[in-house]
Every structure is written in structure tokens, then in C-alpha cells.
Design an enzyme around this catalytic site. Structure first.
Site, PDB file in Angstrom:
ATOM      1  N   LEU A 145      10.445 -13.299  -5.717  1.00 45.72           N
ATOM      2  CA  LEU A 145      10.827 -11.961  -6.157  1.00 45.72           C
ATOM      3  C   LEU A 145      12.327 -11.747  -6.023  1.00 45.72           C
ATOM      4  O   LEU A 145      12.982 -11.240  -6.939  1.00 45.72           O
ATOM      5  CB  LEU A 145      10.062 -10.913  -5.344  1.00 45.72           C
ATOM      6  CG  LEU A 145      10.505  -9.465  -5.518  1.00 45.72           C
ATOM      7  CD1 LEU A 145      10.301  -8.999  -6.948  1.00 45.72           C
ATOM      8  CD2 LEU A 145       9.753  -8.556  -4.553  1.00 45.72           C
ATOM      9  N   TYR A 273       7.241   1.837  -5.552  1.00 36.65           N
ATOM     10  CA  TYR A 273       7.381   0.612  -6.332  1.00 36.65           C
ATOM     11  C   TYR A 273       7.691   0.899  -7.799  1.00 36.65           C
ATOM     12  O   TYR A 273       8.269   0.048  -8.486  1.00 36.65           O
ATOM     13  CB  TYR A 273       6.151  -0.279  -6.165  1.00 36.65           C
ATOM     14  CG  TYR A 273       6.263  -1.073  -4.887  1.00 36.65           C
ATOM     15  CD1 TYR A 273       7.088  -2.191  -4.826  1.00 36.65           C
ATOM     16  CD2 TYR A 273       5.624  -0.664  -3.727  1.00 36.65           C
ATOM     17  CE1 TYR A 273       7.251  -2.898  -3.656  1.00 36.65           C
ATOM     18  CE2 TYR A 273       5.778  -1.365  -2.546  1.00 36.65           C
ATOM     19  CZ  TYR A 273       6.599  -2.486  -2.511  1.00 36.65           C
ATOM     20  OH  TYR A 273       6.774  -3.175  -1.336  1.00 36.65           O
ATOM     21  N   GLN A 274       7.363   2.075  -8.275  1.00 39.45           N
ATOM     22  CA  GLN A 274       7.810   2.452  -9.608  1.00 39.45           C
ATOM     23  C   GLN A 274       9.331   2.540  -9.622  1.00 39.45           C
ATOM     24  O   GLN A 274       9.987   2.040 -10.549  1.00 39.45           O
ATOM     25  CB  GLN A 274       7.201   3.783 -10.038  1.00 39.45           C
ATOM     26  CG  GLN A 274       7.591   4.187 -11.454  1.00 39.45           C
ATOM     27  CD  GLN A 274       6.790   5.363 -11.982  1.00 39.45           C
ATOM     28  OE1 GLN A 274       5.886   5.862 -11.305  1.00 39.45           O
ATOM     29  NE2 GLN A 274       7.093   5.811 -13.167  1.00 39.45           N
ATOM     30  N   ARG A 275       9.896   3.135  -8.592  1.00 39.31           N
ATOM     31  CA  ARG A 275      11.360   3.212  -8.469  1.00 39.31           C
ATOM     32  C   ARG A 275      11.961   1.813  -8.492  1.00 39.31           C
ATOM     33  O   ARG A 275      12.942   1.539  -9.194  1.00 39.31           O
ATOM     34  CB  ARG A 275      11.690   3.946  -7.162  1.00 39.31           C
ATOM     35  CG  ARG A 275      13.143   3.980  -6.738  1.00 39.31           C
ATOM     36  CD  ARG A 275      13.628   2.800  -5.903  1.00 39.31           C
ATOM     37  NE  ARG A 275      12.675   2.294  -4.959  1.00 39.31           N
ATOM     38  CZ  ARG A 275      12.845   1.190  -4.254  1.00 39.31           C
ATOM     39  NH1 ARG A 275      13.934   0.464  -4.403  1.00 39.31           N
ATOM     40  NH2 ARG A 275      11.929   0.767  -3.404  1.00 39.31           N
ATOM     41  N   HIS A 430      -0.574  -2.988  -3.448  1.00 38.29           N
ATOM     42  CA  HIS A 430       0.141  -2.023  -2.616  1.00 38.29           C
ATOM     43  C   HIS A 430      -0.664  -0.738  -2.399  1.00 38.29           C
ATOM     44  O   HIS A 430      -0.152   0.228  -1.827  1.00 38.29           O
ATOM     45  CB  HIS A 430       1.500  -1.701  -3.231  1.00 38.29           C
ATOM     46  CG  HIS A 430       2.489  -2.813  -3.093  1.00 38.29           C
ATOM     47  ND1 HIS A 430       2.960  -3.230  -1.873  1.00 38.29           N
ATOM     48  CD2 HIS A 430       3.077  -3.622  -4.018  1.00 38.29           C
ATOM     49  CE1 HIS A 430       3.805  -4.237  -2.052  1.00 38.29           C
ATOM     50  NE2 HIS A 430       3.889  -4.492  -3.341  1.00 38.29           N
ATOM     51  N   HIS A 432      -3.590   1.932  -1.005  1.00 38.48           N
ATOM     52  CA  HIS A 432      -4.207   2.296   0.268  1.00 38.48           C
ATOM     53  C   HIS A 432      -5.619   2.818   0.023  1.00 38.48           C
ATOM     54  O   HIS A 432      -5.956   3.260  -1.075  1.00 38.48           O
ATOM     55  CB  HIS A 432      -3.372   3.361   0.979  1.00 38.48           C
ATOM     56  CG  HIS A 432      -2.068   2.840   1.512  1.00 38.48           C
ATOM     57  ND1 HIS A 432      -1.286   3.566   2.383  1.00 38.48           N
ATOM     58  CD2 HIS A 432      -1.415   1.669   1.317  1.00 38.48           C
ATOM     59  CE1 HIS A 432      -0.200   2.869   2.689  1.00 38.48           C
ATOM     60  NE2 HIS A 432      -0.257   1.714   2.043  1.00 38.48           N
ATOM     61  N   ASP A 450       1.858  11.932   4.655  1.00 39.89           N
ATOM     62  CA  ASP A 450       1.324  10.615   4.365  1.00 39.89           C
ATOM     63  C   ASP A 450       2.213   9.636   5.129  1.00 39.89           C
ATOM     64  O   ASP A 450       3.435   9.686   5.026  1.00 39.89           O
ATOM     65  CB  ASP A 450       1.383  10.331   2.861  1.00 39.89           C
ATOM     66  CG  ASP A 450       0.654   9.059   2.464  1.00 39.89           C
ATOM     67  OD1 ASP A 450       0.913   8.016   3.097  1.00 39.89           O
ATOM     68  OD2 ASP A 450      -0.156   9.094   1.528  1.00 39.89           O
ATOM     69  N   ARG A 455       6.606  -0.958   7.726  1.00 37.16           N
ATOM     70  CA  ARG A 455       7.600  -1.987   7.427  1.00 37.16           C
ATOM     71  C   ARG A 455       8.982  -1.403   7.666  1.00 37.16           C
ATOM     72  O   ARG A 455       9.213  -0.223   7.405  1.00 37.16           O
ATOM     73  CB  ARG A 455       7.471  -2.432   5.961  1.00 37.16           C
ATOM     74  CG  ARG A 455       8.461  -3.484   5.519  1.00 37.16           C
ATOM     75  CD  ARG A 455       8.336  -3.778   4.029  1.00 37.16           C
ATOM     76  NE  ARG A 455       9.244  -4.839   3.617  1.00 37.16           N
ATOM     77  CZ  ARG A 455       9.439  -5.217   2.356  1.00 37.16           C
ATOM     78  NH1 ARG A 455       8.775  -4.616   1.378  1.00 37.16           N
ATOM     79  NH2 ARG A 455      10.283  -6.178   2.067  1.00 37.16           N
ATOM     80  N   GLU A 681      17.873  32.048  19.314  1.00 38.83           N
ATOM     81  CA  GLU A 681      16.685  31.867  20.155  1.00 38.83           C
ATOM     82  C   GLU A 681      15.645  32.952  19.898  1.00 38.83           C
ATOM     83  O   GLU A 681      14.955  33.410  20.802  1.00 38.83           O
ATOM     84  CB  GLU A 681      17.068  31.820  21.633  1.00 38.83           C
ATOM     85  CG  GLU A 681      17.964  30.633  21.962  1.00 38.83           C
ATOM     86  CD  GLU A 681      18.318  30.522  23.430  1.00 38.83           C
ATOM     87  OE1 GLU A 681      18.385  31.587  24.098  1.00 38.83           O
ATOM     88  OE2 GLU A 681      18.516  29.391  23.905  1.00 38.83           O
TER      89      GLU A 681
END
Length: 751
Positions: A145, A273-275, A430, A432, A450, A455, A681
Site C-alpha cells: 500500500l 478510509y473514504q478520505r 475495516h 465493525h 464511537d 491504532r 465558577e
């Protein structure tokens, strides 16, 4: 004439023909073109954002040239010196090539040429990378990759200096570096190249980009359409358990557009992962538009590439950070270099939408190419308009029928609440196990979160910057998400192949009334024999400072089960309206499926009709009010058990549990209220506005929920759970009063 002289003449003729053939192709021709470069030069010194971006890049590249060329022998994972040096090299090479074209200063072309010759000398000597973790090892990097990343960027550099480099040097660079490099990441790594995944997108684009520069139609066809015969066995998987080979699957660049993108532009792996993938998608699209305009790539699949940019921008919170659906690092945003490129390209090759200029203006920089110049000119001429992120339902799947992601927003002035409910497909490797999960934001602050991925990207000390084992044992597991867990087992048993067969089904998405915005979806396959319906509504109501979030989950199973519903909040617990026990020493909450990573910090068996739990985070108060049944339990938990390397964030959660239940209904309301100012405060409106929360009606076709506020306002919300026809008439008696309405839901206010 002697034999040697004849050979020399033939060689001269061949080289002359090759030279003429190469010269017939114009360079640059990928992202930059000769005409485009002339236009850019004509505007230098006149367009502030472009000039500032150019100055920044020039300063960066000049500093690297002073340091000299460094191409160390590869040995490290991501985050290590050799990895980061080679990554730095490909980024600087691309920028140096662009500077040569724009500034016409030969020092940049010399730098690119000399580094390419150095790589051409080293590359033939390289074995596979010494780190063996990847399913597809690279040579320069630990995974193919990253090798593909290198070639995507360096192809652009080569295109920019192509005519500067001598024919002999080009021959060496192509023969010893680019051609074997392209072959290695394609026919030499079919498990990486010939699949549908963000990895293969980078591989396809790398081969396609260098194929365009070298005018190699074989490489270009390989990039666009994949390998004809890859020799891979059906059912082959990668390190994450992701399927590599599916029978009859279309591969190559076109295959990677066709399958992962829905008609709405949602990318099935999720926004993180789209980014990452959008850079090669869009940069190759520009190269194809310039070199192969007949392909009309920006019109492919109803203009999906441009459409996907809008989907991606909508998948962000108020601060521009992407929602961490599936594997996603929290904090990644549209300020990334990929999104700078993507927004610029979408502006120029789309409809020159002025709302994209407002995103580019926030990004504060542009690409040094024609799309960047177009954006900078638009901003200079004050053409920008706000990019309005509205409530939206993004379908998943190539046909748009594999579930989706609903984003519901309520914005008043600069104050915004955002609900994200995920009812999508698995999301490839990728993905979940989190059917019908959700997260909730107050502006840019996570209210109910979320977790994202486990990682530390590019931090060598944490597993070489790669995915940690806790990504599998915790982050992917269902208990790590705000959704139902049955019998302490993840959805689909945590099995990728099973999960990939199914997606949740949308029941209702209705945002026509900005004061009552609803998403409802069904999940019938996560647990065999169990049906789940989750309905969430963001409601504006009198007596409440801000809109509240109503959450209704209904479960029906063929057998009795234990149901757990977690809520992962951030901040400091303020209060609970029930007594609970705290252990003297903590133990893990369970033994497997993510439960082993939770500490049990407190517990209670609930005896009241409503439980109330409040916390404070980033200056705002939040209260979760829930309907209780006899013997319901609640647990206070914290992430971090069985984590000897401290890889997990130590964040709190609340888990509601129903035991031995064939049917189960969870009803909660989340309030956002008040403020705490650390300077003065002073705490304002720090308590819940709810007097009571009740399920006032429930049968197989309807559920009715009543919310009474302390100010005397009663809200009744009724949902038809089996008939979602918009024109359906309903008649229902609740507490001796008859209600009539048309449509799926009914909401009324009683004062």
C-alpha cells in the site's frame, strides 16, 4: 558494411524512433498541463491564497534540497526512520516537480532527477521488505500500500520534469525503477492489486499514473480493468480477515468505483478510509480527464466521484472532523492534505459550487495546480458561500440497498447538535460489528462516542504504527459501540463473512419537520431468531433548553436472552438518582468479545421507574433518563481491562442490562443542558428538565412514549412500528383517549 556498423545503425534508428514517439506525448499531462502551467504563471503575485500556498511549499522544498538526498535501506514499520524518510521523499518529489513547472527553476528538476536516479540504482537490489506483518509486503515500505502511495506521488513529479531529463536517464529510470515497480505492485502482488478495497485503489492508480506518463497502454489497461488472470484462490483473506477474492468480482479502477460507492456517494469502508482513498480517486480522475477525455471519468456512474466529495464533507461534525465509523482515527478532518486536493478538484471539475470555496477558505491552502488556482481565484473574488450541512440519509452499497448512515442535525445560530446513526453494511475488512449503533455531538464535542479504531497511526512505539490486536478484541466488537449486545456475543458472532452478507433496513427517515427529525431502522440478522428496531428522534420542545434525543429500541426473540445496551460518554459523572455499589477492587466485566476490556466500576439493580445519570463535559451538562423495568441492572464501566500495554483509552461507559427476556424495550432520553464556567465558577441549568419518562402504550404494531417536563409540558410520541406508509391512516386509544393521524409517527404537546 560490417556487422557492428549495421547494429549501430539499427540502434540509432530505434532510439530516434523511440525519441520521436516519446516526444509526441506532451508533458506535463497528468494533473498539470502545459496550458494550465501558463495560466498559473500569468496569475502569480495576484492571487493571495495561491501565492501563500506556493511560498509555503517553496520554503519546505528548499529546506529539503539543502539537506540533500537520503534514500536509506528500508527496514522500519510506519513511524520508523526509513519509513518516514521515504514517505517524506515522495511528498517532496511531487512538490519539487510542481515548483519546477511553475517557477522554471532548474534546481527543482535536478533534485527530482537525481533522486529518481538514486532510487533507480537502489530498487533492483531490494528484496521484499524485512517486516513480515502485511498480507502484501512492499519493497520500499512494509506494505505494498505504501509503495503504491510512493508511486502515485512520484509519477506526478516525473511527469513535471520528464522533458528536462535526458533520454538516457529516462531510459534508466523507467527500466530499473518505474516499470519493475509497477509490475511488482500489480502482477507481483495480485492479492493487493486485484481486489475491491482502498488498498487496491492506490495500487490501481499508481500503475495507471506511471502508465500515463510513460505512454504505456498495457499498464493503463491493467490499472483501469485489473488483472485478467490473478491466480488467486476464491475466499483468500487479508490480515484483518477481509475477503480478497470474490467470484466474478470486477476489479481495477472501475471496479473500485462501481462497488464501494453508493449512489449517494457514501464509501462502504467509512469516512476515514473514504478520505484516504479520495486522493487517488480524484487525482487519477484529473489525469484521465487530461489524457483520456473520451472516458468522461467525472461523468462515470452518474458523476459519483464529485458526489462522493459532498457525502464526505457531510460526514463531519461542526469542527470538520470525520465521524469515526468503522476503523477511523478520531480527529481526522477535512483539513488533511487529501481533502485540500479533493475539494479543489471537486470545485473545478464539478459545477464550481461556491459553497466548496468556504471549505477551502477554512483549509487555508490550495494545491499548486489548476484546480487550486481556480479555488484561490474564487476566494479572491469573494464568490464563496457557506457550506450548509443539513440532515441527510446516505445509502450504502453499490445499489444503495445495503442500509446506510443517517445524520440528523439541529442548528441554531452557531450551536449544533448532531446525531449519527449507522445502519450500514459490514464495510469490508475495516467494518465493525455495530448494527444500529449511534454517536451524538454537541458542536465538535463527543457526547456519546464511537470509539473508532485501536491504532496509533505512524507512531512507531505502538506496534510499529499499525493496527493493534485490541482493534480486533475491542474496537470492532459490538460492546464497544452504543448498540444492543445479546448474550455477551458480538453481532454475527464477530464473523466477517457472515456479517458481510447482511445490512440493516431503513424503516423511516423523516426530517421534513425541523422540530421532530427521525431515523428508524430494523436489524433482523445480527442474532438469528432476534429482531431489533431502533428509532431515534431529535425533538425541539417547550420546557427544554435544547432539543432532546429520544431513543427507542424494541427487541423480539424466539428465545429468552440477556440484552446489554451501552452508552459511552466522555466527561465527569455528576450524579445518579439511584444507589449503586462500587467494588473495593475492580474486575473485568466479562471474559470475551470485548467484555474482557471493561472494568466494572459500579453496579445497581434498579427499583425506580426512571433512572437518571448526569455528567459534565466541555462546559455542558448532559442527563440520560431511562425507563426501567423490575430487575433491570445498570453498570458503570471503564475501558482498559486486560490491556497490559495501555493501548486503550481509559474512558467511561454506562451499560443497561435486561436478563432472561424474550422481548425487551429500552427507552431513553438524552438532554443537553446548562453550562459551567470555570472562570466565574458558576453552574447554570445543571439539572434535568424531565419529571417522568414512560412507555404509555406498546403492542406489536405501535409504541407510545410520554415525556413530562418539570415545567408542566407533556410530550407524546407514538410510532407505528410495522407500517411506514406515508399516507397510512392510524387510530389508537391511549389511556382512554383516541388519537388519529396520517403517517408513520404522531407527536403532540399537552400543556
Amino acid at each position: 558494411m560490417g556487422t557492428i556498423n549495421k547494429v549501430r545503425i539499427v540502434l540509432i534508428i530505434l532510439l530516434t524512433f523511440l525519441h520521436l514517439n516519446v516526444k509526441s506525448q506532451t508533458h506535463p499531462s497528468l494533473v498539470l498541463t502545459k496550458e494550465g502551467v501558463r495560466e498559473i504563471r500569468s496569475q502569480l503575485g495576484k492571487v493571495p491564497l495561491f501565492d501563500a500556498s506556493l511560498a509555503d511549499v517553496k520554503k519546505e522544498v528548499d529546506a529539503e534540497i539543502v539537506l540533500g538526498i537520503d534514500i536509506p535501506v528500508p527496514k522500519d514499520f510506519s513511524g520508523g526512520y526509513t519509513h518516514e524518510r521515504h514517505k517524506r521523499n515522495f511528498l517532496i518529489l511531487e512538490r519539487a516537480g510542481v515548483l519546477y513547472q511553475i517557477l522554471e527553476d532548474e534546481k527543482y528538476a535536478i533534485y527530482v532527477r537525481d533522486m529518481l536516479l538514486a532510487y533507480a540504482k537502489m530498487y533492483p537490489t531490494l528484496p521484499l521488505h524485512p517486516q513480515e506483518r502485511s498480507y502484501a509486503r512492499g519493497k520500499i515500505f512494509w506494505q505494498a500500500l505504501n509503495d503504491a502511495n510512493w508511486l502515485v506521488y512520484v509519477s506526478q513529479a516525473y511527469d513535471c520534469v520528464y522533458d528536462f531529463i535526458s533520454l538516457a536517464d529516462r531510459s534508466t529510470i523507467e527500466k530499473d525503477l518505474f516499470k519493475p515497480f509497477a509490475d511488482f505492485i500489480s502482477i507481483g502482488s495480485p492479492q493487493f492489486f486485484n481486489r475491491v478495497h482502498n488498498h487496491s485503489t492506490w495500487g490501481n492508480v499508481a500503475v495507471g499514473m506511471i502508465g500515463l506518463v510513460m505512454n504505456d497502454e498495457v499498464l493503463l489497461d491493467r490499472a483501469l480493468n485489473g488483472l485478467k488472470d490473478d491466480g488467486l484462490p476464491a475466499g483468500m483473506k487479508d490480515n484483518d480477515g477481509g475477503l480478497i477474492k470474490k467470484e466474478g468480482q470486477k476489479t481495477g479502477f472501475f471496479g473500485n468505483i462501481d462497488e464501494p460507492f453508493s449512489p449517494d456517494g457514501y464509501y462502504t469502508e467509512g469516512p476515514y478510509y473514504q478520505r484516504y482513498a479520495m486522493y487517488p480517486f480524484m487525482i487519477f480522475a484529473v489525469a484521465l480527464q487530461n489524457s483520456k477525455p473520451d472516458l468522461k471519468i467525472f461523468e462515470y456512474k452518474n458523476g459519483i466521484l464529485i458526489k462522493s466529495v459532498y457525502a464526505l464533507l457531510n460526514l463531519t461534525n461542526s469542527e470538520g472532523e470525520f465521524f469515526p465509523l468503522n476503523d477511523g482515527q478520531k480527529g481526522m478532518s477535512y483539513y488533511s492534505r487529501e481533502l485540500v486536493t479533493v475539494v479543489d478538484i471537486a470545485y473545478l471539475y464539478g459545477a464550481k459550487d461556491p459553497s466548496l470555496l468556504s471549505i477551502a477558505e477554512k483549509q487555508g491552502r490550495v494545491q499548486l495546480n489548476n484546480s487550486g488556482m481556480a479555488v484561490a481565484l474564487g476566494i479572491k473574488n469573494n464568490l464563496e458561500k457557506p457550506f450548509e450541512k443539513k440532515s441527510i440519509d446516505l445509502s450504502d452499497g453499490a445499489d444503495g440497498k445495503q442500509g446506510g448512515v443517517a445524520i440528523i442535525r439541529n442548528k441554531k445560530n452557531e450551536d449544533e447538535l448532531t446525531l449519527v446513526m449507522k445502519y450500514a453494511s459490514q464495510g469490508l475488512s475495516h467494518g465493525h460489528y455495530d448494527k444500529l449503533s449511534f454517536s451524538f455531538y454537541n458542536n465538535g464535542t463527543d457526547v456519546l462516542q464511537d470509539y473508532g479504531l485501536a491504532r496509533f497511526v505512524n507512531i512507531e512505539q505502538k506496534g510499529g504504527g499499525n493496527y493493534l490486536k485490541e482493534n480486533t478484541t475491542w474496537a470492532k466488537q459490538t460492546i464497544a459501540h452504543n448498540t444492543i449486545v445479546q448474550n455477551e456475543t458480538s453481532h454475527f458472532g464477530g464473523d466477517f463473512e457472515t456479517g458481510s452478507k447482511f445490512a440493516s433496513e431503513k424503516y423511516l427517515f423523516d426530517v421534513s419537520n425541523p422540530k421532530v427529525q427521525i431515523i428508524s431502522a430494523n436489524e433482523n440478522n445480527a442474532y438469528p431468531g432476534t429482531t431489533m428496531q431502533r428509532t431515534m428522534a431529535l425533538i425541539e420542545e417547550e420546557g427544554f433548553e435544547k432539543p432532546f434525543l429520544l431513543d427507542i429500541i424494541q427487541l423480539n426473540s424466539k428465545t429468552a436472552n440477556q440484552y446489554d445496551l451501552p452508552f459511552y460518554y466522555l466527561g465527569q459523572l455528576m450524579s445518579a438518582n439511584f444507589a449503586y455499589e462500587t467494588p473495593k477492587s475492580m474486575e473485568p466485566f466479562g471474559k470475551a468479545n470485548g467484555y474482557q476490556h471493561l472494568w466494572k466500576e459500579g453496579s445497581a439493580t434498579l427499583a425506580t421507574d426512571n433512572s437518571k445519570i448526569s455528567w459534565l463535559n466541555e462546559g455542558s451538562f448532559y442527563t440520560l433518563t431511562s425507563v426501567n423495568q423490575p430487575n433491570d441492572e445498570v453498570f458503570f464501566v471503564r475501558i482498559g481491562a486486560n490491556d497490559p500495554s495501555f493501548n486503550l483509552r481509559k474512558e467511561p461507559g454506562i451499560i443497561f442490562r435486561k436478563k432472561n427476556a424474550q422481548k425487551g424495550t429500552f427507552v431513553s432520553v438524552l438532554e443537553t443542558h446548562g453550562n459551567y464556567n470555570k472562570v466565574t465558577e458558576l453552574a447554570t441549568n445543571s439539572s434535568s428538565s424531565i419529571a417522568s419518562l414512560k412507555v404509555v402504550y406498546e403492542d406489536s404494531n405501535y409504541i407510545g412514549v410520554e415525556i413530562k417536563s418539570k415545567s408542566g409540558v407533556t410530550t407524546l410520541f407514538v410510532l407505528a412500528t410495522k407500517n411506514n406508509k406515508a399516507n397510512q391512516k392510524h387510530r389508537l386509544q391511549i389511556n382512554n383517549k383516541t388519537y388519529n393521524w396520517v403517517g408513520t409517527y404522531y407527536k403532540t404537546t399537552i400543556k
